[in-house]
Design a protein around this motif. Structure first.
Motif, PDB file in Angstrom:
ATOM      1  N   PHE A   1       0.822  -1.205   0.000  1.00  0.00           N
ATOM      2  CA  PHE A   1       0.000   0.000   0.000  1.00  0.00           C
ATOM      3  C   PHE A   1       0.860   1.260   0.000  1.00  0.00           C
ATOM      4  CE2 PHE A   1      -3.089  -2.823   2.589  1.00  0.00           C
ATOM      5  CZ  PHE A   1      -3.548  -3.414   1.438  1.00  0.00           C
ATOM      6  N   TYR A   2       0.156   2.414  -0.088  1.00  0.00           N
ATOM      7  CA  TYR A   2       0.796   3.731  -0.140  1.00  0.00           C
ATOM      8  C   TYR A   2       0.540   4.498   1.157  1.00  0.00           C
ATOM      9  CZ  TYR A   2       1.462   3.098  -5.164  1.00  0.00           C
ATOM     10  OH  TYR A   2       1.853   2.627  -6.395  1.00  0.00           O
ATOM     11  N   VAL A   3       1.408   5.479   1.405  1.00  0.00           N
ATOM     12  CA  VAL A   3       1.290   6.308   2.602  1.00  0.00           C
ATOM     13  C   VAL A   3       1.056   7.754   2.144  1.00  0.00           C
ATOM     14  CG1 VAL A   3       2.539   7.157   4.620  1.00  0.00           C
ATOM     15  CG2 VAL A   3       2.812   4.770   3.911  1.00  0.00           C
ATOM     16  N   GLY A   4      -0.020   8.366   2.631  1.00  0.00           N
ATOM     17  CA  GLY A   4      -0.307   9.769   2.308  1.00  0.00           C
ATOM     18  C   GLY A   4       0.387  10.677   3.318  1.00  0.00           C
ATOM     19  N   ILE A   5       1.171  11.629   2.813  1.00  0.00           N
ATOM     20  CA  ILE A   5       1.904  12.536   3.696  1.00  0.00           C
ATOM     21  C   ILE A   5       1.432  13.970   3.456  1.00  0.00           C
ATOM     22  CG2 ILE A   5       4.192  13.471   4.282  1.00  0.00           C
ATOM     23  CD1 ILE A   5       3.857  10.579   5.202  1.00  0.00           C
ATOM     24  N   GLY A   6       1.028  14.619   4.562  1.00  0.00           N
ATOM     25  CA  GLY A   6       0.532  15.990   4.473  1.00  0.00           C
ATOM     26  C   GLY A   6       1.399  16.948   5.274  1.00  0.00           C
ATOM     27  N   CYS A   7       0.844  18.127   5.533  1.00  0.00           N
ATOM     28  CA  CYS A   7       1.616  19.190   6.194  1.00  0.00           C
ATOM     29  C   CYS A   7       2.082  18.867   7.623  1.00  0.00           C
ATOM     30  CB  CYS A   7       0.824  20.491   6.171  1.00  0.00           C
ATOM     31  SG  CYS A   7       0.455  21.058   4.487  1.00  0.00           S
ATOM     32  N   PRO A   8       1.497  17.902   8.340  1.00  0.00           N
ATOM     33  CA  PRO A   8       2.078  17.562   9.654  1.00  0.00           C
ATOM     34  C   PRO A   8       3.568  17.174   9.568  1.00  0.00           C
ATOM     35  CG  PRO A   8      -0.120  16.641   9.512  1.00  0.00           C
ATOM     36  CD  PRO A   8       0.196  17.219   8.141  1.00  0.00           C
ATOM     37  N   ILE A   9       4.040  16.850   8.367  1.00  0.00           N
ATOM     38  CA  ILE A   9       5.469  16.561   8.186  1.00  0.00           C
ATOM     39  C   ILE A   9       6.315  17.792   8.531  1.00  0.00           C
ATOM     40  CG2 ILE A   9       5.539  17.188   5.715  1.00  0.00           C
ATOM     41  CD1 ILE A   9       7.359  14.180   7.071  1.00  0.00           C
ATOM     42  N   THR A  10       5.699  18.979   8.529  1.00  0.00           N
ATOM     43  CA  THR A  10       6.446  20.206   8.843  1.00  0.00           C
ATOM     44  C   THR A  10       6.376  20.562  10.333  1.00  0.00           C
ATOM     45  OG1 THR A  10       4.552  21.707   8.484  1.00  0.00           O
ATOM     46  CG2 THR A  10       5.881  21.161   6.549  1.00  0.00           C
ATOM     47  N   TYR A  11       5.606  19.814  11.120  1.00  0.00           N
ATOM     48  CA  TYR A  11       5.435  20.194  12.531  1.00  0.00           C
ATOM     49  C   TYR A  11       6.715  19.948  13.323  1.00  0.00           C
ATOM     50  CZ  TYR A  11       0.409  20.433  11.523  1.00  0.00           C
ATOM     51  OH  TYR A  11      -0.825  20.727  10.995  1.00  0.00           O
ATOM     52  N   LYS A  12       7.025  20.933  14.165  1.00  0.00           N
ATOM     53  CA  LYS A  12       8.289  20.892  14.913  1.00  0.00           C
ATOM     54  C   LYS A  12       8.497  19.577  15.648  1.00  0.00           C
ATOM     55  CE  LYS A  12       9.420  25.720  15.795  1.00  0.00           C
ATOM     56  NZ  LYS A  12       8.295  26.642  16.054  1.00  0.00           N
ATOM     57  N   ARG A  13       7.420  19.104  16.291  1.00  0.00           N
ATOM     58  CA  ARG A  13       7.603  17.913  17.135  1.00  0.00           C
ATOM     59  C   ARG A  13       7.362  16.614  16.382  1.00  0.00           C
ATOM     60  NH1 ARG A  13       6.254  21.070  22.093  1.00  0.00           N
ATOM     61  NH2 ARG A  13       4.187  21.409  21.264  1.00  0.00           N
TER      62      ARG A  13
ATOM     63  N   PRO B   1       0.292  23.815   7.393  1.00  0.00           N
ATOM     64  CA  PRO B   1       1.714  23.667   7.734  1.00  0.00           C
ATOM     65  C   PRO B   1       2.096  24.445   8.997  1.00  0.00           C
ATOM     66  CG  PRO B   1       1.424  24.986   5.740  1.00  0.00           C
ATOM     67  CD  PRO B   1       0.084  24.458   6.101  1.00  0.00           C
ATOM     68  N   GLN B   2       3.247  24.104   9.547  1.00  0.00           N
ATOM     69  CA  GLN B   2       3.718  24.683  10.810  1.00  0.00           C
ATOM     70  C   GLN B   2       3.542  26.200  10.879  1.00  0.00           C
ATOM     71  OE1 GLN B   2       5.038  23.245  13.663  1.00  0.00           O
ATOM     72  NE2 GLN B   2       5.226  25.312  14.507  1.00  0.00           N
ATOM     73  N   GLU B   3       3.983  26.896   9.831  1.00  0.00           N
ATOM     74  CA  GLU B   3       3.954  28.357   9.944  1.00  0.00           C
ATOM     75  C   GLU B   3       2.570  28.962   9.779  1.00  0.00           C
ATOM     76  OE1 GLU B   3       5.991  29.994   6.044  1.00  0.00           O
ATOM     77  OE2 GLU B   3       6.959  28.207   6.818  1.00  0.00           O
TER      78      GLU B   3
END
Ligand SMILES: [Zn+2]
Length: 265
Positions: free
Chosen positions: A176-188, A215-217
């Motif tokens: 299967f595939y993994v969907g990656i969103g803006c939480p990838i930018t979160y500091k923690r 996204p984080q900012e």
């Protein structure tokens, strides 16, 4: 610089009321080619109908038809599968079933009902030869068991992945595939960045889940599909490749997963 790199958003909810005041502007931005395409994801029957209407009127928007785990109790006793099947047949712009899945974090529908409606939709995806967009929150063990049993031969993306490394590996091993969103930018969120470093790039689909998960900012604000550029940028950094190369691979993943014909850049 990012403006000239082709990007796409494989998971958005532009039909939600959050976009009522400026949906038109966002759609024109997509039309201008800032995004190669956007997949508009349905969460219940009424919303899936709206997603199809949007996709039918916009060249670069595609739709999915699905019932979110939160809404599964609403449909479980009715003939919703027939309705979904008719929706799929009604438009060539429908590219997947979902979002469907399990959400034990909010538990808005009884777990047994969530599971049955999830299984039903995976079977529908298989019958209609469409991929499945899957939402999992605090339910990875159960959801992966269902996917292992019910989705062989079906293309699956676990959208907005929030599990740990072991879980990511299981998803990859199931094909299967993994969907990656803006939480990838979160500091923690070092754990998610570690997951992205470790899994093959050709199994990642870029997404925003707009209006959610900015996204984080921009935390606290509404997200929109153009912000998927933060995801492209972070993934290329984590993989140590150029943005151009990363973008080429992510676009190819998304177009082949959904069977979308991409506009020529
Ligand atoms: Zn969503």
């Amino acid at each position: 610089m990012l403006d000239s790199i082709p990007i796409c958003d494989t998971h958005a909810h532009l039909s939600f009321r959050h976009f009522d005041s400026d949906r038109h502007d966002i759609l024109r931005t997509i039309e201008r080619g800032v995004l190669s395409f956007v997949v508009e994801v349905g969460i219940d029957l009424d919303n899936s109908r709206k997603c199809i209407e949007l996709a039918d009127s916009e060249d670069h928007v595609y739709a999915t038809v699905g019932v979110h785990p939160h809404d599964s109790a609403k449909v479980a006793t009715g003939k919703y599968l027939e309705t979904m099947e008719a929706f799929v047949s009604s438009s060539r712009k429908v590219v997947a079933i979902g979002e469907t899945g399990l959400d034990y974090y909010r538990d808005l529908s009884p777990r047994k009902v969530q599971k049955q409606v999830f299984i039903d939709q995976l079977n529908l995806a298989s019958k209609m030869k469409l991929p499945a967009v899957v939402h999992i929150r605090d339910a990875y063990d159960d959801a992966l068991e269902v996917l292992r049993d019910e989705a062989p031969g079906t293309k699956v993306v676990v959208h907005s992945f929030s599990g740990d490394m072991e879980c990511a590996k299981k998803i990859i091993n199931l094909g299967f595939y993994v969907g990656i969103g803006c939480p990838i930018t979160y500091k923690r969120n070092d754990e998610l960045r570690e997951v992205v470093r470790s899994i093959p790039l050709d199994r990642i689909l870029p997404e925003t889940d707009s209006p959610f998960l900015p996204p984080q900012e921009m935390r606290g604000k509404r997200n929109d599909p153009v912000n998927v550029r933060y995801v492209f940028s972070m993934i290329s950094d984590l993989k140590g490749i150029s943005l151009e190369e990363c973008s080429g691979i992510l676009l190819e993943n998304a177009t082949s997963f959904f069977g979308i014909r991409r506009r020529e850049a």
